[in-house]
Design an enzyme around this catalytic site. Structure first.
Site, short mmCIF file in Angstrom:
data_model
loop_
_atom_site.label_atom_id
_atom_site.label_comp_id
_atom_site.label_asym_id
_atom_site.label_seq_id
_atom_site.Cartn_x
_atom_site.Cartn_y
_atom_site.Cartn_z
N TRP A 95 0.85 -1.19 0.00
CA TRP A 95 0.00 0.00 0.00
C TRP A 95 0.89 1.24 0.00
O TRP A 95 2.05 1.19 0.42
CB TRP A 95 -0.93 0.02 1.21
CG TRP A 95 -0.26 0.04 2.55
CD1 TRP A 95 0.05 -1.02 3.35
CD2 TRP A 95 0.19 1.21 3.28
NE1 TRP A 95 0.66 -0.60 4.51
CE2 TRP A 95 0.76 0.76 4.50
CE3 TRP A 95 0.16 2.58 3.01
CZ2 TRP A 95 1.28 1.63 5.45
CZ3 TRP A 95 0.69 3.45 3.96
CH2 TRP A 95 1.25 2.97 5.16
N GLU A 138 6.98 8.18 14.27
CA GLU A 138 7.25 7.54 12.97
C GLU A 138 8.15 8.41 12.10
O GLU A 138 8.98 7.90 11.34
CB GLU A 138 5.93 7.28 12.24
CG GLU A 138 5.00 6.28 12.92
CD GLU A 138 5.46 4.85 12.80
OE1 GLU A 138 6.40 4.58 12.03
OE2 GLU A 138 4.87 3.98 13.48
N GLU A 176 8.63 1.37 6.57
CA GLU A 176 8.26 2.23 7.70
C GLU A 176 8.07 3.69 7.27
O GLU A 176 7.27 4.41 7.86
CB GLU A 176 9.34 2.15 8.78
CG GLU A 176 9.39 0.83 9.53
CD GLU A 176 8.37 0.78 10.65
OE1 GLU A 176 7.99 1.85 11.16
OE2 GLU A 176 7.96 -0.34 11.03
N HIS A 179 4.62 5.17 6.90
CA HIS A 179 3.76 5.42 8.07
C HIS A 179 3.72 6.91 8.42
O HIS A 179 2.64 7.49 8.57
CB HIS A 179 4.27 4.62 9.28
CG HIS A 179 4.33 3.15 9.05
ND1 HIS A 179 4.91 2.27 9.94
CD2 HIS A 179 3.87 2.39 8.02
CE1 HIS A 179 4.81 1.04 9.48
NE2 HIS A 179 4.19 1.09 8.31
N GLU A 229 8.54 -2.90 18.10
CA GLU A 229 7.57 -3.14 17.02
C GLU A 229 6.23 -3.61 17.59
O GLU A 229 5.17 -3.23 17.10
CB GLU A 229 8.12 -4.16 16.03
CG GLU A 229 9.31 -3.68 15.22
CD GLU A 229 8.93 -2.70 14.12
OE1 GLU A 229 7.77 -2.24 14.06
OE2 GLU A 229 9.81 -2.40 13.29
N THR A 232 4.45 -0.51 19.02
CA THR A 232 3.82 0.35 18.02
C THR A 232 2.63 -0.34 17.38
O THR A 232 1.64 0.33 17.02
CB THR A 232 4.84 0.77 16.95
OG1 THR A 232 5.51 -0.38 16.44
CG2 THR A 232 5.86 1.73 17.52
N ASP A 261 1.46 -3.43 9.42
CA ASP A 261 2.89 -3.40 9.07
C ASP A 261 3.76 -3.66 10.29
O ASP A 261 4.72 -4.43 10.24
CB ASP A 261 3.26 -2.03 8.50
CG ASP A 261 3.20 -1.99 6.97
OD1 ASP A 261 2.74 -2.97 6.36
OD2 ASP A 261 3.61 -0.96 6.40
N GLU A 262 3.43 -2.99 11.39
CA GLU A 262 4.23 -3.14 12.60
C GLU A 262 4.19 -4.59 13.10
O GLU A 262 5.20 -5.13 13.57
CB GLU A 262 3.72 -2.20 13.70
CG GLU A 262 3.66 -0.73 13.32
CD GLU A 262 5.03 -0.08 13.19
OE1 GLU A 262 6.05 -0.79 13.23
OE2 GLU A 262 5.07 1.16 13.06
N HIS A 265 6.53 -6.65 10.95
CA HIS A 265 7.92 -6.38 11.30
C HIS A 265 8.28 -7.00 12.65
O HIS A 265 9.40 -7.50 12.85
CB HIS A 265 8.17 -4.87 11.33
CG HIS A 265 8.00 -4.22 9.99
ND1 HIS A 265 7.75 -2.87 9.84
CD2 HIS A 265 8.04 -4.73 8.73
CE1 HIS A 265 7.65 -2.59 8.55
NE2 HIS A 265 7.82 -3.70 7.86
#
Length: 396
Positions: A95, A138, A176, A179, A229, A232, A261-262, A265
């Site tokens: 995305w 971020e 990242e 974000h 991670e 977040t 995403d976090e 990760h």
């Protein structure tokens, strides 16, 4: 809300904390200033000059990992390629911030912005304080990539190194980076925040840098990133939940996609530490104990807007009150990681390793007990203005 870390027996001398808001920073970062200190130096304090960003002060230990440990990471190159790089997404399948924002090339751009602003007006100031704080965290991404590239044995030696570790760091940074871009653009379009004050805070924060006390050791560094991670992931997940409760489904989607995403990760970093426990359980449990005795410092604990000496503490207090990120979450994360890495089941440890195992496994319950006592002593919340929202006041 009154958890005093100076009373916690597991606290080290690093005051700002990632995970026990809002009292983790017991001294204003505005008055924490020093150059890098040698291992024999004492802590010092000095009043910050107006042009100097906040800095934390503690004795800095560097390159504490022996050469034989560095060889472990070199031997894991192929393993990292097969097991860690798979947690990256191809750019064409990722995305992008524009997917969730009004299209500036569209004839309906103005109407889309009006709709976004109308939804934003229904969201309370306290939520925007937390969202801004998360966005600023971020946006300090250059600092985090720099920190990863201090780690011996896994750093990107050239800036374009072909090693699996370097490829991961660069691609992780690229993922990242979206974000902060997405949250920044959303907040800009919302009209609810003072972008200039926010931009100053970002500049101060990146200029301040960070020293999470990982000592150039990937053992410590990957334990830190595993914890961070997941933290977040929790924080963005909770801002998504609150956005939904306030009726802004688009903002909920924005926060939710970042949280996803976090989480991905987190999976990669926890897998690295899991592998370290497999091949070097004693060294890894000692590293985990060391990191937890120091505490996990929040990457943004030196945030400063040029006005508020206690900005991080105040932002963290609002996050704690809203349930976005709390002291309970800190204990929950540690408990999760202890279970994920099966720390209680480790065998064949040295005497020192067994003591570290006992300490780490007992720490979550200990933190919870201390938090409960602190909450019982908590004073009535105060009201503070935040420059990020044009000095409107918010309850801490």
């Amino acid at each position: 809300m009154a958890l005093k870390l100076n009373n916690l027996p597991f606290q080290s001398n690093t005051y700002p904390s990632f995970a026990l808001p809002p009292m983790a920073s017991l001294r204003s970062p505005k008055f924490f200033m020093a150059s890098t200190l040698s291992s024999g130096s004492k802590e010092v304090e000095s009043i910050k000059k107006p042009f100097t960003p906040p800095r934390e002060v503690h004795v800095q230990v560097m390159h504490s990992m022996p050469p034989q440990k560095i060889e472990i990471f070199k031997s894991l190159e192929d393993w990292a390629e097969d097991n860690i790089l798979v947690h990256l997404k191809p750019v064409e399948k990722c995305w992008q911030p524009q997917d969730f924002l009004p299209d500036p090339a569209s004839d309906g751009f103005d109407e889309q912005v009006r709709e976004l602003r109308a939804r934003a007006k229904e969201i309370p100031d306290e939520y925007f304080v937390v969202l801004v704080g998360d966005m600023i965290t971020e946006e300090a991404l250059p600092t985090y990539q720099t920190m990863l590239n201090t780690l011996d044995g896994v750093r990107d030696e050239t800036g374009a190194s072909p090693t699996s570790w370097a490829i991961w760091t660069r691609a992780w940074t690229a993922e990242e980076n979206r974000h902060g871009d997405l949250l920044n653009k959303y907040l800009y379009l919302s009209g609810q925040v003072d972008m200039r004050q926010i931009e100053k805070t970002i500049q101060y924060l990146i200029g301040s840098g960070m020293d999470p006390r990982t000592e150039n050791s990937p053992y410590l560094g990957f334990i830190y990133t595993s914890f961070q991670e997941r933290a977040t992931f929790i924080s963005h997940g909770n801002t998504a939940r609150l956005a939904k409760e306030h009726g802004d489904m688009k903002l909920a989607q924005i926060c939710g996609i970042i949280a996803a995403d976090e989480k991905r990760h987190e999976t990669a970093y926890t897998k690295i530490v899991e592998k370290l426990f497999e091949i070097d359980p004693n060294g890894t449990i000692l590293a985990l104990e060391d990191m937890m005795r120091k505490k996990i410092s929040m990457p943004a604990h030196l945030m400063y807007d040029g006005r508020d000496d206690n900005l991080f503490e105040n932002f963290s207090a609002v996050a704690q009150r809203l349930g976005v990120y709390t002291a309970k979450d800190y204990a929950d994360i540690l408990e999760f990681l202890v279970g994920r890495w099966q720390v209680e089941k480790l065998t064949g440890l040295s005497g020192e390793g067994q003591k570290a195992q006992e300490y780490v496994c007992g720490l979550p319950a200990r933190i919870r007990r201390l938090e409960e006592r602190a909450q019982a002593r908590a004073k009535q919340a105060t009201i503070k203005p935040f420059s990020w929202i044009f000095d409107r006041e918010v309850k801490l």
